[in-house]
Design a protein around this motif. Sequence first.
Motif, mmCIF file in Angstrom:
data_model
loop_
_atom_site.group_PDB
_atom_site.id
_atom_site.type_symbol
_atom_site.label_atom_id
_atom_site.label_comp_id
_atom_site.label_asym_id
_atom_site.label_seq_id
_atom_site.Cartn_x
_atom_site.Cartn_y
_atom_site.Cartn_z
ATOM 1 N N CYS A 98 0.837 -1.192 0.000
ATOM 2 C CA CYS A 98 0.000 0.000 0.000
ATOM 3 C C CYS A 98 0.876 1.248 0.000
ATOM 4 O O CYS A 98 2.002 1.232 0.505
ATOM 5 N N SER A 99 0.356 2.318 -0.575
ATOM 6 C CA SER A 99 0.998 3.629 -0.505
ATOM 7 C C SER A 99 -0.086 4.665 -0.266
ATOM 8 O O SER A 99 -1.107 4.668 -0.947
ATOM 9 N N VAL A 100 0.130 5.512 0.708
ATOM 10 C CA VAL A 100 -0.791 6.618 0.980
ATOM 11 C C VAL A 100 -0.061 7.931 0.722
ATOM 12 O O VAL A 100 1.010 8.182 1.284
ATOM 13 N N SER A 101 -0.634 8.752 -0.151
ATOM 14 C CA SER A 101 -0.065 10.063 -0.463
ATOM 15 C C SER A 101 -1.005 11.136 0.057
ATOM 16 O O SER A 101 -2.220 11.032 -0.103
ATOM 17 N N ARG A 102 -0.443 12.140 0.665
ATOM 18 C CA ARG A 102 -1.274 13.226 1.182
ATOM 19 C C ARG A 102 -0.618 14.570 0.876
ATOM 20 O O ARG A 102 0.590 14.684 0.727
ATOM 21 N N GLU A 103 -1.452 15.605 0.769
ATOM 22 C CA GLU A 103 -0.994 16.968 0.542
ATOM 23 C C GLU A 103 -0.101 17.075 -0.694
ATOM 24 O O GLU A 103 0.937 17.754 -0.676
ATOM 25 N N LEU A 104 -0.489 16.401 -1.763
ATOM 26 C CA LEU A 104 0.313 16.403 -2.982
ATOM 27 C C LEU A 104 0.540 17.821 -3.500
ATOM 28 O O LEU A 104 -0.395 18.620 -3.577
ATOM 29 N N SER A 105 1.768 18.109 -3.845
ATOM 30 C CA SER A 105 2.239 19.385 -4.393
ATOM 31 C C SER A 105 2.259 20.505 -3.360
ATOM 32 O O SER A 105 2.605 21.644 -3.692
ATOM 33 N N LYS A 106 1.916 20.206 -2.111
ATOM 34 C CA LYS A 106 1.909 21.224 -1.060
ATOM 35 C C LYS A 106 3.179 21.123 -0.213
ATOM 36 O O LYS A 106 4.008 20.222 -0.384
ATOM 37 N N LEU A 107 3.324 22.037 0.736
ATOM 38 C CA LEU A 107 4.534 22.138 1.538
ATOM 39 C C LEU A 107 4.821 20.863 2.327
ATOM 40 O O LEU A 107 5.972 20.433 2.444
ATOM 41 N N PHE A 108 3.780 20.234 2.862
ATOM 42 C CA PHE A 108 3.969 19.058 3.707
ATOM 43 C C PHE A 108 3.576 17.763 2.989
ATOM 44 O O PHE A 108 3.026 16.843 3.591
ATOM 45 N N GLU A 109 3.867 17.691 1.694
ATOM 46 C CA GLU A 109 3.590 16.475 0.926
ATOM 47 C C GLU A 109 4.269 15.275 1.582
ATOM 48 O O GLU A 109 5.418 15.348 2.020
ATOM 49 N N GLU A 110 3.538 14.147 1.623
ATOM 50 C CA GLU A 110 4.069 12.944 2.263
ATOM 51 C C GLU A 110 3.587 11.711 1.514
ATOM 52 O O GLU A 110 2.452 11.644 1.069
ATOM 53 N N HIS A 111 4.492 10.723 1.391
ATOM 54 C CA HIS A 111 4.156 9.423 0.820
ATOM 55 C C HIS A 111 4.567 8.362 1.835
ATOM 56 O O HIS A 111 5.741 8.283 2.217
ATOM 57 N N VAL A 112 3.613 7.564 2.271
ATOM 58 C CA VAL A 112 3.886 6.501 3.236
ATOM 59 C C VAL A 112 3.653 5.169 2.540
ATOM 60 O O VAL A 112 2.540 4.882 2.091
ATOM 61 N N ARG A 113 4.706 4.354 2.456
ATOM 62 C CA ARG A 113 4.635 3.096 1.710
ATOM 63 C C ARG A 113 4.963 1.933 2.632
ATOM 64 O O ARG A 113 5.763 2.066 3.557
ATOM 65 N N GLY A 114 4.356 0.795 2.357
ATOM 66 C CA GLY A 114 4.609 -0.411 3.135
ATOM 67 C C GLY A 114 3.459 -1.369 2.970
ATOM 68 O O GLY A 114 2.714 -1.313 1.975
ATOM 69 N N THR A 115 3.278 -2.253 3.923
ATOM 70 C CA THR A 115 2.087 -3.105 3.914
ATOM 71 C C THR A 115 0.907 -2.303 4.481
ATOM 72 O O THR A 115 1.099 -1.240 5.095
ATOM 73 N N LEU A 116 -0.276 -2.822 4.279
ATOM 74 C CA LEU A 116 -1.445 -2.148 4.845
ATOM 75 C C LEU A 116 -1.306 -1.981 6.355
ATOM 76 O O LEU A 116 -1.659 -0.929 6.903
ATOM 77 N N ARG A 117 -0.779 -2.998 7.032
ATOM 78 C CA ARG A 117 -0.612 -2.898 8.482
ATOM 79 C C ARG A 117 0.391 -1.804 8.845
ATOM 80 O O ARG A 117 0.149 -1.005 9.760
ATOM 81 N N GLU A 118 1.496 -1.750 8.127
ATOM 82 C CA GLU A 118 2.514 -0.741 8.428
ATOM 83 C C GLU A 118 1.994 0.675 8.197
ATOM 84 O O GLU A 118 2.229 1.581 9.004
ATOM 85 N N VAL A 119 1.293 0.840 7.101
ATOM 86 C CA VAL A 119 0.754 2.176 6.796
ATOM 87 C C VAL A 119 -0.330 2.553 7.796
ATOM 88 O O VAL A 119 -0.395 3.693 8.276
ATOM 89 N N HIS A 120 -1.179 1.597 8.140
ATOM 90 C CA HIS A 120 -2.224 1.835 9.146
ATOM 91 C C HIS A 120 -1.603 2.268 10.465
ATOM 92 O O HIS A 120 -2.018 3.269 11.076
ATOM 93 N N ASP A 121 -0.591 1.535 10.921
ATOM 94 C CA ASP A 121 0.028 1.838 12.214
ATOM 95 C C ASP A 121 0.707 3.203 12.194
ATOM 96 O O ASP A 121 0.704 3.924 13.202
ATOM 97 N N HIS A 122 1.260 3.578 11.056
ATOM 98 C CA HIS A 122 1.899 4.887 10.941
ATOM 99 C C HIS A 122 0.894 5.998 11.202
ATOM 100 O O HIS A 122 1.175 6.931 11.980
ATOM 101 N N PHE A 123 -0.269 5.906 10.589
ATOM 102 C CA PHE A 123 -1.242 6.981 10.732
ATOM 103 C C PHE A 123 -1.998 6.914 12.054
ATOM 104 O O PHE A 123 -2.521 7.932 12.516
ATOM 105 N N VAL A 124 -2.053 5.743 12.680
ATOM 106 C CA VAL A 124 -2.612 5.662 14.027
ATOM 107 C C VAL A 124 -1.748 6.477 14.982
ATOM 108 O O VAL A 124 -2.251 7.215 15.844
ATOM 109 N N GLN A 125 -0.436 6.373 14.824
ATOM 110 C CA GLN A 125 0.489 7.062 15.715
ATOM 111 C C GLN A 125 0.627 8.552 15.390
ATOM 112 O O GLN A 125 0.780 9.377 16.287
#
Length: 232
Positions: free
Chosen positions: A190-217
């Motif tokens: 899975c990859s989750v991209s947020r705030e594309l083209s903005k100052l705080f653009e972020e791409h979080v990649r990994g398994t669904l569990r890893e990405v889920h845990d990242h955004f929980v925290q």
Amino acid sequence: MKSAISHPTSPMLYLVPTPIGNLKDITFRAIEVLQGVDVILAEDTRTSGKLLQHYNIQKPVTPYHQHNEHKVLQHLVDQLLAGKNMAIITDAGTPGISDPAFLLVRECVRNGIKVDSLPGATAFVPALVSSGLPTNRFCFEGFLPPKKGRHTMLTQLAEEERTIVLYESPMRLVKSLAEFMEYFGADRPCSVSRELSKLFEEHVRGTLREVHDHFVQKGVKGEIVVVIGGKS
């Protein structure tokens, strides 16, 4: 700047993509079209007003969004048939991609009114190509239904072999990622991209569990695109 459509030969509806974040991400042609039409249809006149003011575009702006599109549809078609040229823009990205435009485009086609869709910004493309997941075959589902039909859709997508691209709100992201683990398996890439083209653009990649845990925290803010690997 000289208008590209100062002397149109027949009425035209222009679909004009607008930046998804950085105001510089608009084409010269898009600016020319917006300067040359008679009316600009905007999803949110306040949001669009900032863009139009930035580029000194002074044209009448009319609200056109999911809550009034059925009500104003025939009036807009009548105006087009009477010779007015219109551009439709949304808050961000390409009109018609998970945003209003389809109904008006369909009626224009039915009435022989020319439609010109300009190329430009749309959020799912940069999210997909930067995800590291296969891009040769993919399906775009936009926003999944929040309740009715959601189980059926997720059950179908669990068998999808192509890369899956979705939009999601920041308030629902963590809950949706948990659902995806349930239906697709926690190890699905899975990859989750947020705030594309903005100052705080972020791409979080990994398994669904890893990405889920990242955004929980971390918590979630901004516009979200979720890209999920297809079933092996």
